[in-house]
Design an enzyme around this catalytic site. Structure first.
Site, PDB file in Angstrom:
ATOM      1  N   TRP A 197       0.124   5.004  -3.783  1.00 54.72           N
ATOM      2  CA  TRP A 197      -0.581   5.339  -2.858  1.00 54.72           C
ATOM      3  C   TRP A 197      -0.512   6.740  -2.661  1.00 54.72           C
ATOM      4  CZ3 TRP A 197       0.183   7.734   1.845  1.00 54.72           C
ATOM      5  CH2 TRP A 197      -0.858   7.834   2.723  1.00 54.72           C
ATOM      6  N   ASP A 364     -16.326   7.092   9.975  1.00 51.62           N
ATOM      7  CA  ASP A 364     -15.175   6.158   9.390  1.00 51.62           C
ATOM      8  C   ASP A 364     -14.889   5.007  10.216  1.00 51.62           C
ATOM      9  OD1 ASP A 364     -12.792   5.727   7.623  1.00 51.62           O
ATOM     10  OD2 ASP A 364     -13.705   7.129   6.437  1.00 51.62           O
ATOM     11  N   ASP A 365     -13.759   4.633  10.012  1.00 54.49           N
ATOM     12  CA  ASP A 365     -13.207   3.286  10.584  1.00 54.49           C
ATOM     13  C   ASP A 365     -13.319   3.388  12.357  1.00 54.49           C
ATOM     14  OD1 ASP A 365     -12.000   1.224  11.112  1.00 54.49           O
ATOM     15  OD2 ASP A 365     -10.195   1.468  10.134  1.00 54.49           O
ATOM     16  N   TRP A 475     -17.129   1.760   1.179  1.00 48.98           N
ATOM     17  CA  TRP A 475     -16.742   0.479   1.154  1.00 48.98           C
ATOM     18  C   TRP A 475     -15.464   0.411   0.620  1.00 48.98           C
ATOM     19  CZ3 TRP A 475     -20.087  -4.358  -0.159  1.00 48.98           C
ATOM     20  CH2 TRP A 475     -19.385  -5.179  -0.416  1.00 48.98           C
ATOM     21  N   ASP A 476     -14.483   0.154   1.695  1.00 47.03           N
ATOM     22  CA  ASP A 476     -12.856   0.189   1.669  1.00 47.03           C
ATOM     23  C   ASP A 476     -12.400  -1.371   1.399  1.00 47.03           C
ATOM     24  OD1 ASP A 476     -10.600   1.725   1.497  1.00 47.03           O
ATOM     25  OD2 ASP A 476     -10.901   2.485   3.317  1.00 47.03           O
ATOM     26  N   ASN A 478      -8.091  -1.946   2.349  1.00 46.01           N
ATOM     27  CA  ASN A 478      -6.852  -1.202   2.368  1.00 46.01           C
ATOM     28  C   ASN A 478      -5.675  -2.340   2.133  1.00 46.01           C
ATOM     29  OD1 ASN A 478      -6.997   1.544   3.022  1.00 46.01           O
ATOM     30  ND2 ASN A 478      -8.577   0.483   4.593  1.00 46.01           N
ATOM     31  N   CYS A 524     -13.820   2.584  -2.263  1.00 48.33           N
ATOM     32  CA  CYS A 524     -12.647   2.998  -2.011  1.00 48.33           C
ATOM     33  C   CYS A 524     -11.749   1.819  -1.967  1.00 48.33           C
ATOM     34  CB  CYS A 524     -12.687   3.766  -0.664  1.00 48.33           C
ATOM     35  SG  CYS A 524     -11.229   4.255   0.088  1.00 48.33           S
ATOM     36  N   ASP A 546      -6.335   9.123  -0.987  1.00 42.91           N
ATOM     37  CA  ASP A 546      -6.291   9.395   0.515  1.00 42.91           C
ATOM     38  C   ASP A 546      -5.251  10.733   0.327  1.00 42.91           C
ATOM     39  OD1 ASP A 546      -7.801   7.322   1.424  1.00 42.91           O
ATOM     40  OD2 ASP A 546      -6.020   6.072   1.887  1.00 42.91           O
TER      41      ASP A 546
END
Length: 735
Positions: A197, A364-365, A475-476, A478, A524, A546
């Site tokens: 990451w 964003d989030d 479109w993420d 995580n 993403c 990121d």
């Protein structure tokens, strides 16, 4: 061009700079005969060494194992005597392994093929051809068709495979790779991409050794850690010289890419779905298609390989209406506010951004459910009107009135245990019954292999997009997959889960771009964990990492651009000290590095120091001027900071060689500096070029005129840039 010679039983697949040759020998065995630089119009079946060990007489009765374990096979199979890595393994209902394929027929067609549910290359019948070779095992009643597609003017061969069960009983596919070929080991090096990451796709070059080496993912996605790419190259090959073989995979799930150097110093190169935890039940009459793998050959170094990949993906894989358009310059509020924002804060950012020429605000989030941290509400895709006062449509309308487009972030594949959705449907999370599932980022993954779950997730996204004028989606994803269990699949089909998950993802994104054809979709996954060509079929750009630190991005973007066009790399300017590494770099350098990507901002413009804020309009101007060149031109690596530890340089050069943009970043300053001469490849040797340094003092860097030959052989002088992390750009225009 693809041809078949009946006299020699040989297929020849020709690209501009390479030949790929396959032979049929000994009653139907399909032999990989040659792949590399173009050959003469000769019978080259001798290259497969068919007469060694008396194999040509009749290997079946005396030395079948030696025969199979020696010859260069086009589709090596499991269980019958080739002890190297197989490309296809099938088990029957009795649990026995073993498959032996013999040539049945072939067809050469104009155009490309579509693969059910999978991303695939496309082209017209005038400029593309496909070879289909069908083989069969009469004992298993299984038929296998190999596909090879080429495009006019491209040094790329696209491979895949179909397996069909012609028998009455079902069988289980245990392994089905998309590409495999054998060749002599000419003392090759191997390049792979590795990372973690915020440190994705760093280049690793090392010698090919005996035994097995390669890259894998078992995470349910392509991953931050390893990448579905392998290159084999001459020891002395560099950016512009030497032979290079490249292999990449058009897929977004578990993969394996392997190089095996065997007892005879023969290399077997393979790419496909990772067979670990994979099985596919193939019932009577059913077919299974493997994803496509891309093979490239370059006789002009790594830049030649890169340009083949770039051209293929730009012209024959990316479908978005944005692929040949300038992308809107966006500002994303994630690093600006994290979860701490409301309508007025977003409008403040939008007002200030518009003043400087920024064109889109991305929320964003944190806008949905009760999401004030990363521990709740995933799956509850309803607007939090305590934050977004007046509702989403009100916010979007106000942003539009300011003069900006609006974009939004989703993570549709995920579910939080602290969510209304989980409380209503705890069984919708991927889990093994009776075992507490492991969490990552305090979230679980939805089982989108189930239609009702997939429909819920998609419809939730679609309802939000229909509610307001939203023109962009990020479109993420995580976290990776684990605790693989399913209430939807019988016990003998659990091995299908990972692949079915990827197919479900593709189905959802296909629906999205079909229902919203003008949407700009950016994929993403915790940054760059799903940066693969499979996703290009649905989105023209992917968030590269990121980590937005300009110096870290040099290595990340270098490794990414080794395979993928610059226009696909999501790249933004962010604040310093950088949120990932704490480094302080000049705002100008941050801008130049992001310019070799989609370009945008990841910061709170209302808090930016005045001297940095004042540079944004100029950066916007640079993007609008140079974006077509970066998006459509040939990419050349000139110097690599990851190798020399001092500086980095790369170029985008127009296809007609009339324009070039060169970016130079001096990472480490040192005493006793001398002028550095940057040799720029890919120009027209006889043309004269006007050379300017757009942002530099004209006394220090006055315009000059040089021939392409001089620039390529002797270079352009770069004087000392005072301090670390300094940079400049050079613009060349043919006169």
């Amino acid at each position: 061009m693809i041809s078949f010679n009946k006299k020699t039983n040989t297929f020849r697949i020709e690209t501009p700079d390479s030949d790929y040759i396959i032979s049929i020998i000994n009653g139907g065995y399909l032999i990989h005969t040659y792949y590399g630089e173009k050959l003469g119009d000769d019978d080259v079946t001798y290259l497969a060494r068919p007469r060694e060990y008396g194999f040509a007489d009749n290997p079946i009765f005396r030395e079948k194992h030696s025969f199979l374990d020696y010859i260069p096979q086009e589709i090596p199979t499991d269980g019958l005597g080739d002890y190297r890595r197989s490309a296809l393994a099938i088990t029957n209902t009795s649990g026995n392994n073993g498959i032996e394929l013999k040539y049945k027929n072939h067809e050469i067609i104009d155009g490309t093929l579509s693969l059910p549910g999978l991303p695939c290359v496309f082209g017209d019948k005038k400029t593309s051809q496909t070879l289909k070779i069908t083989l069969s095992d009469e004992i298993l009643n299984v038929e296998v068709t190999l596909f090879y597609t080429i495009f006019e003017g491209l040094n790329a061969i696209i491979r895949s495979m179909k397996v069909k069960n012609l028998g009455k009983d079902h069988v289980y596919i245990k392994k089905a790779l998309s590409a495999s070929f054998d060749m002599d080991n000419d003392n090759y090096d191997m390049i792979t991409l590795h990372g973690s990451w915020a440190r994705e796709r760093h280049i690793d070059r090392r010698p090919v050794h005996m035994g097995l080496q390669g890259v894998v993912s078992m995470r349910g996605e392509t991953s931050h850690q390893e990448h579905p790419f392998i290159a084999l190259l001459d020891k002395k090959a560099d950016e512009n010289t030497g032979k290079v073989y490249g292999l990449n995979f058009i897929y977004s799930g578990n993969f394996v890419g392997e190089v095996q150097n065997s007892q005879f110093d023969f290399i077997r190169v393979q790419m496909g779905i990772n067979p670990e935890n994979f099985s596919w039940k193939l019932c009577s009459g059913d077919e299974f298609f493997t994803p496509q793998a891309v093979l490239t050959f370059s006789n002009c170094g790594l830049n030649g390989m890169s340009q083949s990949f770039h051209d293929l993906y730009r012209d024959h894989l990316i479908r978005s209406p944005y692929k040949n358009k300038m992308r809107p310059i966006l500002i994303n509020n994630w690093e600006a506010t994290y979860f701490n924002f409301d309508t007025e804060k977003l409008l403040d950012i939008a007002r200030e951004a518009h003043k400087d020429g920024i064109e889109m605000l991305v929320m964003d989030d944190g806008w949905f459910g009760k999401r004030n941290f990363d521990n709740s509400s995933l799956g509850d895709w309803t607007v939090n009107e305590e934050k977004i006062k007046g509702g989403l449509k009100h916010l979007v309308d106000e942003v539009n009135k300011i003069g900006l487009k609006f974009g939004i972030w989703f993570e549709p594949e995920m579910i939080s245990p602290d969510s209304d959705l989980y409380r209503a449907h705890p069984d919708w999370a991927i889990q093994i019954q009776g075992r507490i599932p492991g969490m990552s980022r305090e979230q679980l993954v939805l089982d989108i292999t189930r239609k009702e779950v997939r429909d819920y997730a998609y419809n939730s996204v679609a309802a939000i997009l229909k509610s307001a004028n939203i023109e962009y989606v990020k479109w993420d994803m995580n976290r990776q997959l684990s605790d693989i269990g399913s209430t939807n699949l019988p016990s003998d089909q659990i091995g299908e889960f990972y692949h079915r998950y990827v197919l479900a993802l593709y189905e959802m994104q296909e629906r999205l771009i079909s229902d919203f054809p003008n949407l700009l979709l950016e994929n993403c996954s915790g940054g760059g964990a799903r940066f693969d060509p499979g996703m290009f079929y649905y989105s023209p750009q992917i968030w590269c990492s990121d980590d937005t630190d300009a110096i870290e991005r040099l290595s990340i973007q270098e490794g990414t651009a080794l395979i993928y066009p610059l226009s696909t790399m999501g790249a933004h300017v962010s604040v310093c000290p950088n949120h990932a590494v704490g480094r302080v770099t000049p705002f100008k350098t941050r801008g130049y590095v992001a310019l070799s990507g989609t370009f945008g901002y990841e910061l709170d413009i209302t808090k930016l120091p005045p001297e940095e804020r004042a540079m944004i309009p100029h950066q916007v101007e640079l993007y609008k001027k140079y974006s077509p060149l970066v998006r459509e031109g040939n990419y050349y690596r000139i110097a690599s900071y990851s190798q020399n530890n001092e500086y980095d340089a790369w170029a985008s050069i127009s296809k007609d060689k009339k324009l070039a943009l060169v970016t130079f970043v001096q990472v480490m300053n040192h005493p006793n500096y001398k002028t550095r001469f940057i040799k720029i490849p890919g120009l027209n040797a006889e043309s004269k070029y006007k050379i300017t340094f757009p942002d530099e003092n004209q006394t220090e860097y006055p315009p000059q005129i040089l021939t392409g030959k001089t620039i390529m052989k002797a270079g352009i002088g770069i004087k000392r840039l005072w301090g670390d992390f300094q940079s400049l750009i050079i613009y060349l225009e043919a006169l």
